[in-house]
Design a protein around this motif. Sequence first.
Motif, PDB file in Angstrom:
ATOM      1  N   VAL A  26      45.416  23.547  39.138  1.00  0.00           N
ATOM      2  CA  VAL A  26      46.642  23.519  38.155  1.00  0.00           C
ATOM      3  C   VAL A  26      45.970  24.016  36.817  1.00  0.00           C
ATOM      4  CG1 VAL A  26      48.365  22.220  37.012  1.00  0.00           C
ATOM      5  CG2 VAL A  26      47.825  21.956  39.721  1.00  0.00           C
ATOM      6  N   ILE A  27      44.825  23.810  36.422  1.00  0.00           N
ATOM      7  CA  ILE A  27      44.202  24.086  35.197  1.00  0.00           C
ATOM      8  C   ILE A  27      44.071  25.402  35.077  1.00  0.00           C
ATOM      9  CG2 ILE A  27      42.294  23.665  33.832  1.00  0.00           C
ATOM     10  CD1 ILE A  27      42.204  20.750  34.726  1.00  0.00           C
ATOM     11  N   LEU A  28      43.431  26.219  36.100  1.00  0.00           N
ATOM     12  CA  LEU A  28      43.408  27.391  36.053  1.00  0.00           C
ATOM     13  C   LEU A  28      44.498  28.546  36.061  1.00  0.00           C
ATOM     14  CD1 LEU A  28      39.961  27.919  38.629  1.00  0.00           C
ATOM     15  CD2 LEU A  28      40.125  28.502  36.267  1.00  0.00           C
ATOM     16  N   ILE A  29      45.467  27.986  36.892  1.00  0.00           N
ATOM     17  CA  ILE A  29      46.768  28.764  37.050  1.00  0.00           C
ATOM     18  C   ILE A  29      47.516  28.531  35.717  1.00  0.00           C
ATOM     19  CG2 ILE A  29      49.036  28.822  38.033  1.00  0.00           C
ATOM     20  CD1 ILE A  29      47.549  28.292  40.722  1.00  0.00           C
ATOM     21  N   GLY A  30      47.424  27.297  35.074  1.00  0.00           N
ATOM     22  CA  GLY A  30      48.123  27.093  33.887  1.00  0.00           C
ATOM     23  C   GLY A  30      47.530  27.881  32.869  1.00  0.00           C
ATOM     24  N   LEU A  31      46.345  27.887  32.665  1.00  0.00           N
ATOM     25  CA  LEU A  31      45.234  28.538  31.626  1.00  0.00           C
ATOM     26  C   LEU A  31      45.604  30.274  31.729  1.00  0.00           C
ATOM     27  CD1 LEU A  31      42.105  26.963  30.852  1.00  0.00           C
ATOM     28  CD2 LEU A  31      43.933  27.313  29.072  1.00  0.00           C
ATOM     29  N   PHE A  32      45.459  30.593  32.827  1.00  0.00           N
ATOM     30  CA  PHE A  32      45.326  32.069  33.079  1.00  0.00           C
ATOM     31  C   PHE A  32      46.224  32.928  33.586  1.00  0.00           C
ATOM     32  CE2 PHE A  32      40.650  30.292  32.826  1.00  0.00           C
ATOM     33  CZ  PHE A  32      40.641  30.943  31.762  1.00  0.00           C
ATOM     34  N   ILE A  33      47.582  32.020  33.798  1.00  0.00           N
ATOM     35  CA  ILE A  33      48.685  32.801  34.443  1.00  0.00           C
ATOM     36  C   ILE A  33      49.941  32.416  33.614  1.00  0.00           C
ATOM     37  CG2 ILE A  33      50.376  33.171  36.076  1.00  0.00           C
ATOM     38  CD1 ILE A  33      47.750  32.718  37.965  1.00  0.00           C
ATOM     39  N   MET A  34      50.013  31.083  33.427  1.00  0.00           N
ATOM     40  CA  MET A  34      51.275  30.444  32.765  1.00  0.00           C
ATOM     41  C   MET A  34      51.285  30.581  31.267  1.00  0.00           C
ATOM     42  SD  MET A  34      53.228  29.659  35.089  1.00  0.00           S
ATOM     43  CE  MET A  34      53.280  28.806  36.668  1.00  0.00           C
TER      44      MET A  34
ATOM     45  N   THR B 126      34.605  30.908  45.620  1.00  0.00           N
ATOM     46  CA  THR B 126      35.200  29.587  44.425  1.00  0.00           C
ATOM     47  C   THR B 126      36.725  29.601  44.709  1.00  0.00           C
ATOM     48  OG1 THR B 126      33.569  30.828  43.070  1.00  0.00           O
ATOM     49  CG2 THR B 126      35.074  29.164  42.048  1.00  0.00           C
ATOM     50  N   SER B 127      37.454  30.630  44.836  1.00  0.00           N
ATOM     51  CA  SER B 127      38.814  30.690  45.076  1.00  0.00           C
ATOM     52  C   SER B 127      38.992  29.612  46.306  1.00  0.00           C
ATOM     53  CB  SER B 127      39.529  31.801  45.001  1.00  0.00           C
ATOM     54  OG  SER B 127      40.799  31.739  45.749  1.00  0.00           O
ATOM     55  N   LEU B 197      43.623  32.665  43.990  1.00  0.00           N
ATOM     56  CA  LEU B 197      43.826  31.194  44.217  1.00  0.00           C
ATOM     57  C   LEU B 197      45.349  30.861  44.744  1.00  0.00           C
ATOM     58  CD1 LEU B 197      42.438  28.763  43.979  1.00  0.00           C
ATOM     59  CD2 LEU B 197      43.372  28.222  41.347  1.00  0.00           C
ATOM     60  N   PRO B 198      46.560  31.374  44.155  1.00  0.00           N
ATOM     61  CA  PRO B 198      47.763  31.165  44.687  1.00  0.00           C
ATOM     62  C   PRO B 198      47.860  31.428  46.094  1.00  0.00           C
ATOM     63  CG  PRO B 198      48.077  32.147  42.672  1.00  0.00           C
ATOM     64  CD  PRO B 198      46.374  32.181  43.020  1.00  0.00           C
ATOM     65  N   VAL B 199      47.341  32.665  46.566  1.00  0.00           N
ATOM     66  CA  VAL B 199      47.479  32.930  47.988  1.00  0.00           C
ATOM     67  C   VAL B 199      46.678  31.929  48.979  1.00  0.00           C
ATOM     68  CG1 VAL B 199      47.483  34.960  49.436  1.00  0.00           C
ATOM     69  CG2 VAL B 199      46.624  34.990  47.208  1.00  0.00           C
ATOM     70  N   SER B 200      45.428  31.939  48.579  1.00  0.00           N
ATOM     71  CA  SER B 200      44.568  30.968  49.367  1.00  0.00           C
ATOM     72  C   SER B 200      45.067  29.460  49.487  1.00  0.00           C
ATOM     73  CB  SER B 200      43.194  30.601  48.686  1.00  0.00           C
ATOM     74  OG  SER B 200      42.788  31.596  48.110  1.00  0.00           O
ATOM     75  N   MET B 201      45.727  28.893  48.415  1.00  0.00           N
ATOM     76  CA  MET B 201      46.444  27.669  48.548  1.00  0.00           C
ATOM     77  C   MET B 201      47.658  27.773  49.155  1.00  0.00           C
ATOM     78  SD  MET B 201      46.012  26.211  44.657  1.00  0.00           S
ATOM     79  CE  MET B 201      46.964  24.935  44.697  1.00  0.00           C
ATOM     80  N   TYR B 202      48.461  28.758  49.346  1.00  0.00           N
ATOM     81  CA  TYR B 202      49.581  28.700  50.100  1.00  0.00           C
ATOM     82  C   TYR B 202      49.285  28.793  51.977  1.00  0.00           C
ATOM     83  CZ  TYR B 202      54.513  29.944  51.238  1.00  0.00           C
ATOM     84  OH  TYR B 202      55.720  29.748  51.653  1.00  0.00           O
ATOM     85  N   MET B 203      48.395  30.251  52.020  1.00  0.00           N
ATOM     86  CA  MET B 203      47.996  30.103  53.291  1.00  0.00           C
ATOM     87  C   MET B 203      47.393  28.962  53.820  1.00  0.00           C
ATOM     88  SD  MET B 203      46.557  33.903  53.256  1.00  0.00           S
ATOM     89  CE  MET B 203      46.679  34.835  54.816  1.00  0.00           C
ATOM     90  N   LEU B 204      46.477  28.194  53.171  1.00  0.00           N
ATOM     91  CA  LEU B 204      45.760  26.979  53.758  1.00  0.00           C
ATOM     92  C   LEU B 204      46.636  25.892  53.816  1.00  0.00           C
ATOM     93  CD1 LEU B 204      42.553  27.366  51.334  1.00  0.00           C
ATOM     94  CD2 LEU B 204      42.598  27.644  53.952  1.00  0.00           C
ATOM     95  N   GLY B 205      47.646  25.506  52.902  1.00  0.00           N
ATOM     96  CA  GLY B 205      48.532  24.634  52.886  1.00  0.00           C
ATOM     97  C   GLY B 205      49.146  24.717  54.253  1.00  0.00           C
ATOM     98  N   ASN B 206      49.777  25.808  54.489  1.00  0.00           N
ATOM     99  CA  ASN B 206      50.517  26.035  55.763  1.00  0.00           C
ATOM    100  C   ASN B 206      49.672  25.892  57.181  1.00  0.00           C
ATOM    101  OD1 ASN B 206      53.045  27.085  54.634  1.00  0.00           O
ATOM    102  ND2 ASN B 206      52.603  29.264  54.818  1.00  0.00           N
TER     103      ASN B 206
END
Lengths: 294, 324
Positions: A26-34, B126-127, B197-206
């Motif tokens: 959440v921190i990474l996405i908030g800082l570097f996307i949002m 890392t992601s 990161l968003p893709v990783s989380m979405y695919m893994l969550g599913n």
Amino acid sequence: MQRFRELSPLKKKEATFGWKLVSPAVILIGLFIMYPVLYNIYLSFFEVSLTPGVPNKFVGFQNYRELLTDPTFWNSFGITMLFVLITVVGSILVGLGVALLMNKEFPGRGIVRALILFPYVAPVISTVFAWQYVLMPLNGPLTILLSNLGIMDVTKDLVNDPNNAFLVVSFYSIWKNFPFIYLMILSRLQSISQDYYEAADIDGANGWQKFRHITLPELYYVIGSLVLLRGIWNFYKFEEVYLLSKEARTLPIYLYEKAFTGLPELGVAAAIATVLFVVMMVLISIYVRKVLKW
Amino acid sequence: MVVRKRSFIKTFLFWFFIALVVIFVSYPFAYMVSVSFRYDSDAFDPGLIPENPTLSQYAQLLGLQESIRQQMSEEEQQLMGLLESLPEEQREQVLQNIQSSRRRESFPFLRWFGNSLLLAGLSALTSLIIGIFGAYSFSRVWYPGRTFVQRGVLLVYLVGGVILSVPLYDLFVRIGLTNSGGTSMFALYIIYIIQTLPVSMYMLGNYFRTIPESIEEAALIDGSTRIGTIMKIIIPLSMPAIITVFIYAFMIGWNEYLFASIFIRPYPGAYTLPVGLREIFFSEHAVWAKMMAASVLTAVPVIVLFMTVEKYLTAGLTAGGVKE
């Protein structure tokens, strides 16, 4: 929704644990996307200074005024829309056709299937060089083939002609991305119950009728979502366009050149990005309501 | 009779279209491979089969064989000896000429390959790690605001790289991450993590949702901690998904050009493959055979990785969580 302090101690512990686990993401996405998305809107109202120590100068809507009266911007805007339209329609038609073809059993299907993924999997930089090679004026094998077929002149530099570069790039983008569409449609095709087709056979339906009344309705939402995804991605597409031809002037390329080449105008570039973002949001919300009926 | 004739036409058309698809997808690859086995001077010979096949392009790129240009540079060394006798000012001038021509002619493919491998590999790893914990959190643990987090992750799909390029560049300049090759690579490392990161989380969550919760509950009753169940149950059971996500994230970093060109253009030592190859392409003439060999070597690792996990990859892609 339950509030945190109303939870039982055990649930509180659980909730804290959950937040801890997700917080790095959440921190990474908030800082570097949002944050950058908002910061981008902020920057679009400034003349951004690149000299350290000199602050940005607030200019109000001047960047936008400059942009909206710039014919190059409108030209790029039109080209971007055409590019998205051609690539979305093209890659869906090709992907659908190939998926229907590959849904049948035949000897060698495994190899052909693996081969179909190649364009999607191979790095953009490699495939771009390969296409530039085959399309070289005078010497390129595809150029020679096309001129032998009488389609075009052998001296024509398809890739670097400002008039049609975006068509070449569109073709390339369809070639590169149809495997993604094909994969999605194929997996949906394989989950359609055979009973429907058997029932249609008994009713004496022909191939086209089966496709029209069984297959297509079953594919409606997959195709609908694919149009949305490919539309979003192709609207922002940079690499595939810029690396293949500098003459295909879509909006992302225009933004890149304003921001990072020559005399950088980061404020104007931020305004372009904001316009892109707003247009995209509007298109998505209309599409989601009208076509996907969410 | 009629039925038979019709099915013959059908079969013929079917194979005709299959052939068309095969040609359509493999046409540029066929030439890429063919030209990579030629000498630069034969790059535009007609036909797909090279008349004088050679491995020298690959040998030069991989540093197994000195290129003609490097051999020539030995002559330059002798020249350097002669330079000693020249007057100061002239010596400077000639030295600069030699240096600039060297820079133009060098093709440090292995170095770029290594940079790309390091950046794409580390950021994908890392992601993946951050993604595993994040995905576990919102697919298994309940807490207020979970839906918000989940939706937020999905919303990121609407933000393309170009939109972020200006603010991220400005941001990284301000925190001083653009003043050397190393720090610029670090900036890219962070950018590649957030892009995947968003893709990783979405695919893994599913995928995590398909693992029965009862297995975990049994372990928890036996005294395992939550982290323990992630390590000993969730991760081993999701290996196919984890490998798929890693490879997908790796490919995004391997392919990335936009941010790489913005951040590392001034530092040739930090070039990744896309940036390096493009710079070479525009600075030298008639190096088609070598460009094609470099293209093959750039494509082979990802194609091999993908083919080994094709089955899982297809499942992962069609599960709905993808981003480019």
